[in-house]
Design an enzyme around this catalytic site. Sequence first.
Site, PDB file in Angstrom:
ATOM      1  N   LYS A 164      38.098  27.917  45.743  1.00 13.00           N
ATOM      2  CA  LYS A 164      36.533  28.019  45.584  1.00 13.00           C
ATOM      3  C   LYS A 164      35.976  26.491  45.261  1.00 13.00           C
ATOM      4  CE  LYS A 164      36.065  31.171  42.519  1.00 13.00           C
ATOM      5  NZ  LYS A 164      35.844  31.669  41.142  1.00 13.00           N
ATOM      6  N   LYS A 196      40.344  23.583  37.164  1.00 18.00           N
ATOM      7  CA  LYS A 196      39.102  24.378  36.436  1.00 18.00           C
ATOM      8  C   LYS A 196      39.460  25.648  36.706  1.00 18.00           C
ATOM      9  CE  LYS A 196      35.133  24.047  34.679  1.00 18.00           C
ATOM     10  NZ  LYS A 196      35.784  25.029  33.701  1.00 18.00           N
ATOM     11  N   LYS A 242      43.776  28.649  35.676  1.00 16.42           N
ATOM     12  CA  LYS A 242      43.430  29.914  35.180  1.00 16.42           C
ATOM     13  C   LYS A 242      44.023  30.227  34.074  1.00 16.42           C
ATOM     14  CE  LYS A 242      40.288  33.106  35.921  1.00 16.42           C
ATOM     15  NZ  LYS A 242      38.888  32.798  36.565  1.00 16.42           N
ATOM     16  N   THR A 255      26.681  32.661  37.660  1.00 16.48           N
ATOM     17  CA  THR A 255      27.568  33.483  38.506  1.00 16.48           C
ATOM     18  C   THR A 255      26.710  34.256  39.221  1.00 16.48           C
ATOM     19  OG1 THR A 255      29.575  32.938  37.251  1.00 16.48           O
ATOM     20  CG2 THR A 255      29.739  34.667  38.973  1.00 16.48           C
TER      21      THR A 255
HETATM   22  P1  NAD Z   1      33.055  41.023  32.218  1.00 23.95           P
HETATM   23  O1  NAD Z   1      34.240  41.282  31.032  1.00 23.95           O
HETATM   24  O2  NAD Z   1      31.767  40.404  31.520  1.00 23.95           O
HETATM   25  O3  NAD Z   1      32.542  42.147  32.952  1.00 23.95           O
HETATM   26  C1  NAD Z   1      33.448  42.923  33.730  1.00 23.95           C
HETATM   27  C2  NAD Z   1      33.004  44.410  33.867  1.00 23.95           C
HETATM   28  O4  NAD Z   1      33.754  45.326  34.868  1.00 23.95           O
HETATM   29  C3  NAD Z   1      32.955  44.912  32.550  1.00 23.95           C
HETATM   30  O5  NAD Z   1      31.553  45.654  32.317  1.00 23.95           O
HETATM   31  C4  NAD Z   1      33.808  46.247  32.739  1.00 23.95           C
HETATM   32  O6  NAD Z   1      33.583  47.445  31.826  1.00 23.95           O
HETATM   33  C5  NAD Z   1      33.810  46.539  34.173  1.00 23.95           C
HETATM   34  N1  NAD Z   1      34.934  47.243  34.932  1.00 23.95           N
HETATM   35  C6  NAD Z   1      36.334  46.955  34.663  1.00 23.95           C
HETATM   36  N2  NAD Z   1      36.926  47.975  35.318  1.00 23.95           N
HETATM   37  C7  NAD Z   1      36.035  48.572  35.993  1.00 23.95           C
HETATM   38  C8  NAD Z   1      36.114  49.683  36.881  1.00 23.95           C
HETATM   39  N3  NAD Z   1      37.216  50.173  37.278  1.00 23.95           N
HETATM   40  N4  NAD Z   1      34.963  50.177  37.596  1.00 23.95           N
HETATM   41  C9  NAD Z   1      33.603  49.663  37.200  1.00 23.95           C
HETATM   42  N5  NAD Z   1      33.765  48.767  36.047  1.00 23.95           N
HETATM   43  C10 NAD Z   1      34.974  47.975  35.605  1.00 23.95           C
HETATM   44  O7  NAD Z   1      33.721  39.988  33.173  1.00 23.95           O
HETATM   45  P2  NAD Z   1      32.727  38.954  34.141  1.00 23.95           P
HETATM   46  O8  NAD Z   1      32.891  37.696  33.478  1.00 23.95           O
HETATM   47  O9  NAD Z   1      31.506  39.466  34.701  1.00 23.95           O
HETATM   48  O10 NAD Z   1      33.844  38.896  35.379  1.00 23.95           O
HETATM   49  C11 NAD Z   1      33.850  39.963  36.257  1.00 23.95           C
HETATM   50  C12 NAD Z   1      34.451  39.557  37.336  1.00 23.95           C
HETATM   51  O11 NAD Z   1      33.539  38.296  38.052  1.00 23.95           O
HETATM   52  C13 NAD Z   1      35.926  38.889  37.375  1.00 23.95           C
HETATM   53  O12 NAD Z   1      36.515  39.296  38.563  1.00 23.95           O
HETATM   54  C14 NAD Z   1      35.928  37.296  37.125  1.00 23.95           C
HETATM   55  O13 NAD Z   1      36.913  36.639  37.518  1.00 23.95           O
HETATM   56  C15 NAD Z   1      34.672  37.245  38.117  1.00 23.95           C
HETATM   57  N6  NAD Z   1      33.910  35.860  37.670  1.00 23.95           N
HETATM   58  C16 NAD Z   1      33.295  35.856  36.720  1.00 23.95           C
HETATM   59  C17 NAD Z   1      32.782  34.453  36.602  1.00 23.95           C
HETATM   60  C18 NAD Z   1      31.904  34.285  35.398  1.00 23.95           C
HETATM   61  O14 NAD Z   1      31.119  33.177  35.224  1.00 23.95           O
HETATM   62  N7  NAD Z   1      31.514  35.272  34.506  1.00 23.95           N
HETATM   63  C19 NAD Z   1      32.729  33.545  37.481  1.00 23.95           C
HETATM   64  C20 NAD Z   1      33.319  33.733  38.814  1.00 23.95           C
HETATM   65  C21 NAD Z   1      34.156  34.972  38.800  1.00 23.95           C
END
Ligand code: NAD
Length: 430
Positions: free
Chosen positions: A91, A67, A103, A187
């Site tokens: 996780k 997953k 992934k 999340t």
């Molecule tokens: P997303 O693309 O919606 O958002 C990521 C954000 O981070 C964007 O706004 C981007 O501009 C910003 N960003 C990138 N580099 C940056 C920096 N140097 N400084 C500040 N901001 C920066 O992605 P997401 O789905 O929100 O995922 C974010 C993190 O959470 C990832 O590591 C992802 O693996 C993790 N995550 C997400 C989910 C989910 O359900 N969306 C679940 C578990 C983990």
Amino acid sequence: MKKTFDAAISRLGPVLDLIDVSPEVVARLSSPSLSVTVNIPVRMDDGSLRIFEGHRVQYDMTRGPAKGGIRFHPDVSLDEVTSLAFWMTVKCAVVDLPFGGGKGGIAVDPRGLSRLEIERLSRGYIRAIADLIGPENDVPAPDVNTNETIMGWMADEYAQIVRRKVPGVITGKPVALGGLPGREAATGRGALHVFGEWLSRQAIDPGSLRIAVQGFGNAGYHFARIAVENGFRVVGLSDSRGGIYSSDGLDPVKVMHHKQTRRELKAMLYCDSSVCEEAEHEKLSPEQVLEQDVDVLVLAALENQITAENAERVRARMVVEIANGPVTPEADRILADKGVTVLPDVLCNAGGVTASYFEWAQNRAGIYGDEARLAERLGKVMEGQARRVFDLAEDKQIDLRTAAYVLGVGRIADAMHATGTAEFFANGTP
Ligand code: NAD
């Protein structure tokens, strides 16, 4: 180079000193069970052909189907996808879901593509990996720069390939295609459940804290929005272009409204359709947000954000990891020496995969629940497993990350032991 992956599995070292597992568990958890790199040809709008490199990794499937999400980002590499698949494995076990870890990702900057090009790329990726995925073996979901629309295209492409509807092949789909109402916020909401549980255990008043959120995307936005709705004060926000700070507190909903219409972060007093009034605030670089004078730093962007280079300058007393792997192992040690509490990714960001589990189970059962019931179930899982991690940390006098790994790796080890090990077979007949 496997820099991120080597750092990721280095987390196993201290855990294995604390639990009694067969050396076979260590061997099996030290490398992925399957890694595939694909090259996806895409016809661009101007008629030219571009080839995009993508990956899918199934890390371990002892506890259930692999997953894990699919990321679209220029920095996607096999090293990164493998690390993310390893974290997913741990996780899913930390929150006790019947899943292994996987992934996927494509090295692409989607901002440079049209919607039609993104659709062709998404469908092309599924055609390339269709033989590997399925509700019983590998179930993708959204991650950085992918969303429910893209999951809908991918589920539709899979249905066309296998010539039947298989909604359980992908989670994070639009509700109209069998998705879960509230999945997008899960999340952020899940991380807030873990954070809230920690604060009540420490008898800390949420309203007294100043919070900064790095990464104002899906996970960071919903965390900030629900936190403010629940009386928390979010004073800093950033995305890849820049950050904003206001000691009076920011309104995440209005900041997001402005971001969506103007593509930049600004503090807003009010917004009425496209007319907004700006509130007083400071502008910061994305890096400065990490070093602001706040009580809590929420990391919701990407991996390797707090490193040996900047950890000393972090002024927050607590770090909440919503991104995967945002703090490197060296930085972890520096933060620990400074007395900073880190709520670890493998627990904090598990709300998304937990909601994905509900979606997958609903798709397979054909029975659908409402959003309120699902939010309640999410809270129960996140708070219940958080309490187990916090209890373990207290009992064994270990940090929260190690405690989460002890819980998760212990559950994976139980499943591996149940399939038989050399020690078991050396002891004669059952
Ligand atoms: P997303 O693309 O919606 O958002 C990521 C954000 O981070 C964007 O706004 C981007 O501009 C910003 N960003 C990138 N580099 C940056 C920096 N140097 N400084 C500040 N901001 C920066 O992605 P997401 O789905 O929100 O995922 C974010 C993190 O959470 C990832 O590591 C992802 O693996 C993790 N995550 C997400 C989910 C989910 O359900 N969306 C679940 C578990 C983990």
